[in-house]
Design a protein around this motif. Structure first.
Motif, PDB file in Angstrom:
ATOM      1  N   SER A 171       1.089  -0.656  -0.267  1.00 13.96           N
ATOM      2  CA  SER A 171      -0.232   0.123   0.360  1.00 13.96           C
ATOM      3  C   SER A 171       0.950   1.380   0.166  1.00 13.96           C
ATOM      4  CB  SER A 171      -0.742  -0.077   1.077  1.00 13.96           C
ATOM      5  OG  SER A 171      -0.288   0.551   2.892  1.00 13.96           O
ATOM      6  N   GLU A 172       0.718   2.525  -0.496  1.00  7.78           N
ATOM      7  CA  GLU A 172       1.326   3.555  -0.482  1.00  7.78           C
ATOM      8  C   GLU A 172       1.869   3.565   0.427  1.00  7.78           C
ATOM      9  OE1 GLU A 172       0.255   8.293  -1.889  1.00  7.78           O
ATOM     10  OE2 GLU A 172      -0.946   6.871  -2.430  1.00  7.78           O
ATOM     11  N   PHE A 173       0.768   3.628   1.685  1.00  9.91           N
ATOM     12  CA  PHE A 173       0.499   3.782   3.395  1.00  9.91           C
ATOM     13  C   PHE A 173       1.697   2.964   3.805  1.00  9.91           C
ATOM     14  CE2 PHE A 173       0.004   2.436   7.703  1.00  9.91           C
ATOM     15  CZ  PHE A 173       0.398   3.495   8.429  1.00  9.91           C
ATOM     16  N   CYS A 174       1.908   1.546   3.403  1.00 13.26           N
ATOM     17  CA  CYS A 174       2.921   1.125   3.702  1.00 13.26           C
ATOM     18  C   CYS A 174       4.719   1.088   3.599  1.00 13.26           C
ATOM     19  CB  CYS A 174       3.188  -0.218   3.631  1.00 13.26           C
ATOM     20  SG  CYS A 174       4.315  -1.020   3.740  1.00 13.26           S
ATOM     21  N   VAL A 175       4.715   1.637   1.963  1.00 13.65           N
ATOM     22  CA  VAL A 175       6.023   2.352   1.136  1.00 13.65           C
ATOM     23  C   VAL A 175       6.293   4.187   1.875  1.00 13.65           C
ATOM     24  CG1 VAL A 175       6.581   3.207  -0.967  1.00 13.65           C
ATOM     25  CG2 VAL A 175       5.342   1.363  -0.930  1.00 13.65           C
ATOM     26  N   LYS A 176       5.240   4.642   2.463  1.00 15.53           N
ATOM     27  CA  LYS A 176       5.660   6.060   3.562  1.00 15.53           C
ATOM     28  C   LYS A 176       6.142   5.530   4.186  1.00 15.53           C
ATOM     29  CE  LYS A 176       2.753   9.441   0.146  1.00 15.53           C
ATOM     30  NZ  LYS A 176       1.836   9.572   0.497  1.00 15.53           N
ATOM     31  N   LEU A 177       5.609   5.244   4.851  1.00 14.39           N
ATOM     32  CA  LEU A 177       5.833   4.646   6.420  1.00 14.39           C
ATOM     33  C   LEU A 177       7.022   4.008   6.578  1.00 14.39           C
ATOM     34  CD1 LEU A 177       4.882   4.347   9.251  1.00 14.39           C
ATOM     35  CD2 LEU A 177       4.187   2.113   8.938  1.00 14.39           C
ATOM     36  N   THR A 178       7.600   2.127   6.173  1.00 15.59           N
ATOM     37  CA  THR A 178       8.650   1.961   5.835  1.00 15.59           C
ATOM     38  C   THR A 178       9.863   2.521   5.419  1.00 15.59           C
ATOM     39  OG1 THR A 178       7.556   0.410   4.291  1.00 15.59           O
ATOM     40  CG2 THR A 178       7.058   0.143   6.424  1.00 15.59           C
ATOM     41  N   GLY A 179       9.748   3.104   4.006  1.00 14.27           N
ATOM     42  CA  GLY A 179      10.485   3.304   3.385  1.00 14.27           C
ATOM     43  C   GLY A 179      11.057   2.317   2.293  1.00 14.27           C
ATOM     44  N   ILE A 180      10.129   0.961   2.289  1.00 16.48           N
ATOM     45  CA  ILE A 180      10.569  -0.417   1.741  1.00 16.48           C
ATOM     46  C   ILE A 180       9.442  -0.063  -0.139  1.00 16.48           C
ATOM     47  CG2 ILE A 180       9.971  -2.684   1.253  1.00 16.48           C
ATOM     48  CD1 ILE A 180      10.101  -2.538   4.761  1.00 16.48           C
ATOM     49  N   THR A 181      10.007  -0.345  -0.922  1.00 16.94           N
ATOM     50  CA  THR A 181       9.489   0.229  -2.374  1.00 16.94           C
ATOM     51  C   THR A 181       9.742  -1.368  -3.064  1.00 16.94           C
ATOM     52  OG1 THR A 181      11.543  -0.272  -3.825  1.00 16.94           O
ATOM     53  CG2 THR A 181      10.980   2.121  -2.470  1.00 16.94           C
ATOM     54  N   GLN A 182       8.297  -1.038  -3.647  1.00 17.55           N
ATOM     55  CA  GLN A 182       7.376  -2.678  -4.360  1.00 17.55           C
ATOM     56  C   GLN A 182       8.624  -3.480  -5.171  1.00 17.55           C
ATOM     57  OE1 GLN A 182       4.233  -3.347  -4.290  1.00 17.55           O
ATOM     58  NE2 GLN A 182       5.182  -5.136  -4.481  1.00 17.55           N
ATOM     59  N   LYS A 183       9.913  -2.673  -5.700  1.00  9.56           N
ATOM     60  CA  LYS A 183      11.084  -2.958  -6.018  1.00  9.56           C
ATOM     61  C   LYS A 183      12.069  -4.291  -5.721  1.00  9.56           C
ATOM     62  CE  LYS A 183      14.639  -1.991  -9.182  1.00  9.56           C
ATOM     63  NZ  LYS A 183      15.640  -2.569  -9.053  1.00  9.56           N
ATOM     64  N   MET A 184      11.788  -2.996  -4.305  1.00 10.15           N
ATOM     65  CA  MET A 184      12.507  -4.348  -3.027  1.00 10.15           C
ATOM     66  C   MET A 184      12.399  -5.761  -2.775  1.00 10.15           C
ATOM     67  SD  MET A 184      14.062  -0.857  -0.353  1.00 10.15           S
ATOM     68  CE  MET A 184      14.713  -0.037  -0.669  1.00 10.15           C
ATOM     69  N   VAL A 185      10.524  -5.102  -2.781  1.00  8.42           N
ATOM     70  CA  VAL A 185       9.977  -6.958  -2.150  1.00  8.42           C
ATOM     71  C   VAL A 185       9.895  -7.646  -3.407  1.00  8.42           C
ATOM     72  CG1 VAL A 185       8.735  -6.130   0.185  1.00  8.42           C
ATOM     73  CG2 VAL A 185       7.752  -6.017  -2.453  1.00  8.42           C
ATOM     74  N   ASP A 186       9.536  -7.195  -4.504  1.00  5.65           N
ATOM     75  CA  ASP A 186       9.628  -8.033  -6.105  1.00  5.65           C
ATOM     76  C   ASP A 186      11.079  -8.497  -6.284  1.00  5.65           C
ATOM     77  OD1 ASP A 186       6.920  -6.468  -6.429  1.00  5.65           O
ATOM     78  OD2 ASP A 186       7.344  -5.925  -7.657  1.00  5.65           O
ATOM     79  N   GLU A 187      11.955  -7.668  -5.674  1.00  3.49           N
ATOM     80  CA  GLU A 187      12.871  -8.443  -5.528  1.00  3.49           C
ATOM     81  C   GLU A 187      14.019  -9.511  -4.971  1.00  3.49           C
ATOM     82  OE1 GLU A 187      15.843  -5.333  -7.197  1.00  3.49           O
ATOM     83  OE2 GLU A 187      14.846  -4.779  -9.202  1.00  3.49           O
ATOM     84  N   ALA A 188      12.859  -9.650  -4.012  1.00  6.16           N
ATOM     85  CA  ALA A 188      13.612  -9.931  -2.426  1.00  6.16           C
ATOM     86  C   ALA A 188      12.899 -12.137  -2.848  1.00  6.16           C
ATOM     87  CB  ALA A 188      12.504  -9.765  -1.489  1.00  6.16           C
ATOM     88  N   LYS A 189      13.281 -12.328  -1.609  1.00  2.00           N
ATOM     89  CA  LYS A 189      13.437 -13.977  -1.602  1.00  2.00           C
ATOM     90  C   LYS A 189      12.338 -13.887  -0.723  1.00  2.00           C
ATOM     91  CE  LYS A 189      17.886 -15.292  -1.999  1.00  2.00           C
ATOM     92  NZ  LYS A 189      18.335 -13.924  -1.987  1.00  2.00           N
ATOM     93  N   THR A 190      11.586 -15.057  -0.658  1.00  5.03           N
ATOM     94  CA  THR A 190      10.412 -15.373   0.018  1.00  5.03           C
ATOM     95  C   THR A 190      10.734 -15.640   1.556  1.00  5.03           C
ATOM     96  OG1 THR A 190      10.615 -18.242   0.239  1.00  5.03           O
ATOM     97  CG2 THR A 190       9.309 -17.197  -1.343  1.00  5.03           C
ATOM     98  N   PHE A 191       9.917 -15.544   1.992  1.00  2.00           N
ATOM     99  CA  PHE A 191       9.816 -15.804   3.580  1.00  2.00           C
ATOM    100  C   PHE A 191      11.139 -17.040   4.272  1.00  2.00           C
ATOM    101  CE2 PHE A 191       8.893 -16.707   8.328  1.00  2.00           C
ATOM    102  CZ  PHE A 191       9.593 -15.922   9.109  1.00  2.00           C
ATOM    103  N   ASN A 192      10.585 -17.811   3.342  1.00  2.00           N
ATOM    104  CA  ASN A 192      11.205 -19.137   4.093  1.00  2.00           C
ATOM    105  C   ASN A 192      12.534 -18.972   3.493  1.00  2.00           C
ATOM    106  OD1 ASN A 192       8.738 -20.315   4.440  1.00  2.00           O
ATOM    107  ND2 ASN A 192       8.548 -22.372   3.551  1.00  2.00           N
ATOM    108  N   GLN A 193      13.230 -18.267   1.953  1.00  2.00           N
ATOM    109  CA  GLN A 193      14.442 -18.525   1.888  1.00  2.00           C
ATOM    110  C   GLN A 193      15.054 -17.402   2.963  1.00  2.00           C
ATOM    111  OE1 GLN A 193      13.432 -17.522  -1.882  1.00  2.00           O
ATOM    112  NE2 GLN A 193      14.291 -19.165  -2.970  1.00  2.00           N
ATOM    113  N   VAL A 194      14.153 -16.438   3.357  1.00  2.00           N
ATOM    114  CA  VAL A 194      14.761 -15.571   4.026  1.00  2.00           C
ATOM    115  C   VAL A 194      15.181 -16.634   5.342  1.00  2.00           C
ATOM    116  CG1 VAL A 194      14.980 -13.044   5.628  1.00  2.00           C
ATOM    117  CG2 VAL A 194      14.188 -13.831   2.643  1.00  2.00           C
TER     118      VAL A 194
END
Length: 337
Positions: A171-194
């Motif tokens: 959400s736009e709210f989440c991006v503004k709050l955390t500074g984590i962008t859509q690109k960052m999570v799109d390129e990230a691994k799944t929780f199990n991998q992390v």
């Protein structure tokens, strides 16, 4: 995720409904509330050493000091002179107690640190500006900051972003709050991998095998809500090694004798005479600032101990009388049946 915790976090449990039996913290689950508890009074004879009379007299003198006098005394003793009156008072009392016990046989039980290392965790998760009651928070940042309790320093850190699955679009709210962008999570691994990476990182540090360690969080939500929800979504069991932790809000409130309203991250920093370093709501930066508070408390004489555990799917308080145990050696949890 400070803003979400401040507005939503219950005192002793989350809104998560019941859990699996394997999520008990101990066989008899002897957990109880201890938010306002002090350590139990010693039995008669425990304080028979004359040094305790000297400590009591020193405490009385400190209680009669005003803030300026306490700051001047801290400077004289080459202690940190920052902080509000309650913090300065506790710092001086802890200093004199340590100094007097150091030269007494009564010091024997006061020299051992509970843990060799403390792992500070502060997850960031998906969120909306107004989360519906059934909203599923998915972890999107997994940070760990490692404190060496011997050197009282941050010695290492781990951080990975995580790809959300249920709500893949932030959400736009989440991006503004955390500074984590859509690109960052799109390129990230799944929780199990992390999580597997985090387990390997902890194993490389020989935590739970060579060194005694535990986790520390800012409140109950990181383990009791975010991690538990994420494990269910990822179809894995809650990690055995993360079932007990230090809730620093409880530790801070009990040690400095302040109200729960004074145990938010920014309040704790300001009361200790420090400022937030970094970007608020960044999981790694939040973890580092929480670690700074923990280090400050250890320097002031606080023996941080586990005060919460996961039991039947909910975080519960651990009684002050519980034995001091380190976290289990980290292992990747099994898949759910």
């Amino acid at each position: 995720m400070e803003s979400l915790k401040e507005t939503s976090q219950p005192a002793n449990k989350t809104s998560t409904s019941g859990g699996d039996q394997e999520e008990q913290c101990c066989p008899n689950a002897s957990c109880e509330k201890n938010e306002e508890q002090d350590p139990p009074s010693p039995k008669q004879g425990d304080f028979s050493d004359p040094v305790y009379k000297e400590i009591a007299m020193a405490n009385g003198a400190i209680n009669r000091m005003n803030r300026d006098e306490m700051r001047a005394k801290c400077v004289e003793l080459k202690l940190d002179a920052r902080g509000v009156k309650d913090v300065l008072r506790k710092r001086l009392k802890s200093y004199y107690k340590r100094q007097k016990l150091m030269h007494s046989t009564a010091a024997d039980g006061n020299r051992h640190a509970y843990f060799d290392y403390i792992c500070v965790v502060d997850f960031e998760a998906t969120c909306e500006e107004n989360n519906p009651p059934d909203y599923l928070h998915e972890i999107i940042e997994f940070p760990i900051v490692l404190i060496d309790t011997c050197t009282l320093e941050i010695v290492d850190s781990f951080q990975e972003y995580v790809k959300p699955v249920v709500n893949p679009e932030l959400s736009e709210f989440c991006v503004k709050l955390t500074g984590i962008t859509q690109k960052m999570v799109d390129e990230a691994k799944t929780f199990n991998q992390v999580l597997k990476q985090a387990v390997s990182w902890l194993q490389e540090k020989e935590l739970g095998t060579k060194y005694k360690y535990t986790f520390l969080t800012d409140g109950s939500w990181d383990m009791g809500k975010f991690l538990r929800t994420q494990c269910k979504l990822s179809q894995i069991r809650f990690p055995q090694f993360a079932r007990k932790w230090i809730n620093i809000r409880k530790s801070y409130g009990n040690f400095y004798k302040v109200a729960r309203t004074q145990t938010k991250l920014i309040c704790m920093l300001e009361n200790l005479g420090m400022h937030y370093d970094g970007r608020p709501h960044s999981g790694l930066d939040d973890s580092r600032n929480i670690a700074r508070i923990a280090i400050h408390m250890l320097k002031d004489g606080c023996q941080l101990r586990v005060n919460e555990c996961m039991h039947s799917g909910e975080p519960r308080s651990v009684p002050i009388s519980a034995p001091i145990e380190g976290a289990l050696a980290p292992q990747m949890p099994k898949k759910r049946d």
